[in-house]
Design an enzyme around this catalytic site. Structure first.
Site, short mmCIF file in Angstrom:
data_model
loop_
_atom_site.label_atom_id
_atom_site.label_comp_id
_atom_site.label_asym_id
_atom_site.label_seq_id
_atom_site.Cartn_x
_atom_site.Cartn_y
_atom_site.Cartn_z
N LYS A 17 -9.63 3.15 -11.76
CA LYS A 17 -10.58 2.75 -12.79
C LYS A 17 -11.96 2.45 -12.20
CE LYS A 17 -7.27 0.93 -16.17
NZ LYS A 17 -6.08 1.52 -15.60
N SER A 18 -12.09 2.57 -10.89
CA SER A 18 -13.36 2.24 -10.25
C SER A 18 -14.53 3.09 -10.76
CB SER A 18 -13.24 2.36 -8.73
OG SER A 18 -12.37 1.38 -8.22
N LYS A 68 -6.31 1.73 3.64
CA LYS A 68 -7.01 0.47 3.92
C LYS A 68 -6.88 0.02 5.38
CE LYS A 68 -7.13 -1.53 -0.71
NZ LYS A 68 -6.90 -2.74 -1.52
N GLY A 130 5.25 -9.98 -2.91
CA GLY A 130 4.67 -8.76 -2.38
C GLY A 130 4.19 -8.91 -0.96
N GLY A 133 -0.84 -4.23 0.93
CA GLY A 133 -2.24 -4.43 1.29
C GLY A 133 -2.93 -5.52 0.50
#
Length: 285
Positions: A17-18, A68, A130, A133
């Site tokens: 969505k960036s 990342k 979680g 990253g």
């Protein structure tokens, strides 16, 4: 392409969505620039960066999974915040100084918690589901804010390693993800003057994924439930928290917050956050 541009890279990338977020801000500010998504595989990452180094119109890129960590040794400098997290989510060109990497995930995650963190508490605890990253950024950010952490992962040994690496100070705990799946009869106190967070930093609950198995008897009274998943916007995790009367923070909060920090670096102007309500409405269509 003749206009300055930035982009987001990843594999896959179509779901990002960036471009919508940055494009919305560019239009609001009347900036003649573009922001796009670029599919980059792991094998193609070195060539991608080599080509962008030579492009005077390129203003940088956001980095999503699975790059990342892999991008870090390919950069000339890495900001302390990114080095501490062990992941880069924003790459910037610096002319003759080469490429630098930083991380806006931690700041983006903390942004909606600003008023809470400004208060004084005699105890702060976060239960983080979680070990990926995003969890790295969240663990680093919350340890810095004085939280005692409980990190739950499918592999508790990985959770322990993350804590030992990212938050070596403090009495933190690593548990199996299914630790929180079944009810508990633990008698929490009233938690007055405490700050408790329950965070889904997994992809569970995302469209096409099973829901995170979390029994809300594990959440102390007054907890804040925070889900970093953005699709769907209102996840089963958040629905469960709301049913318990808990305050919720959705994934768009972190997404918009980290994007705003990167936008200012790419385009030299602050993101027009006064339009957040309109942006959120667009994101939820």
């Amino acid at each position: 392409m003749t206009k300055p541009y930035a982009e987001v890279i990843g594999d896959p990338i179509a779901q990002s969505k960036s471009p919508l977020i940055h494009g919305f801000w560019l239009e609001k500010l009347g900036i003649e620039a573009d922001y796009r998504a670029c599919h980059v595989t792991s094998a193609a990452l070195p060539d991608y960066l080599a080509h962008r180094r030579q492009d005077s119109l390129w203003r940088g890129c956001n980095v999503t999974m699975p790059h990342k960590q892999a991008v870090m040794p390919l950069l000339d400098t890495v900001a302390p915040v990114a080095a501490g997290i062990g992941a880069v989510n924003t790459v910037l060109p610096h002319g003759g100084a080469g490429l630098s990497g930083t991380n806006t995930d931690a700041a983006g995650f903390l942004e909606p918690l600003g008023p809470d963190l400004a208060q004084t508490h005699y105890f702060r605890m976060a239960r983080i589901m979680g070990t990926g990253g995003a969890a790295r950024a969240i663990i680093t950010a919350l340890a810095d804010k004085g939280f005692t952490l409980v990190v739950a992962g499918r592999d508790p040994a990985k959770a322990r390693t993350l804590l030992d690496t990212l938050a070596p100070k403090g009495e933190h705990h690593a548990v199996a993800l299914d630790h929180f799946a079944n009810p508990t009869d633990f008698a929490f106190d009233d938690r007055e003057d405490c700050l408790d967070l329950v965070i889904n930093a997994t992809s569970l609950g995302m469209t096409g994924q099973p829901a995170l198995a979390f029994d809300w008897s594990h959440a102390p009274p007054g907890s804040i439930a925070y889900d970093i998943v953005t699709a769907p916007h209102y996840t089963p995790f958040l629905q469960g928290a709301a049913a318990r009367g808990l305050r919720t923070v959705d994934g768009f909060s972190m997404l918009i917050g980290q994007a705003a920090a990167a936008f200012a670096m790419f385009f030299g102007q602050p993101a027009p956050r006064e339009h957040d309500a309109e942006l959120r409405a667009i994101l939820t269509r």
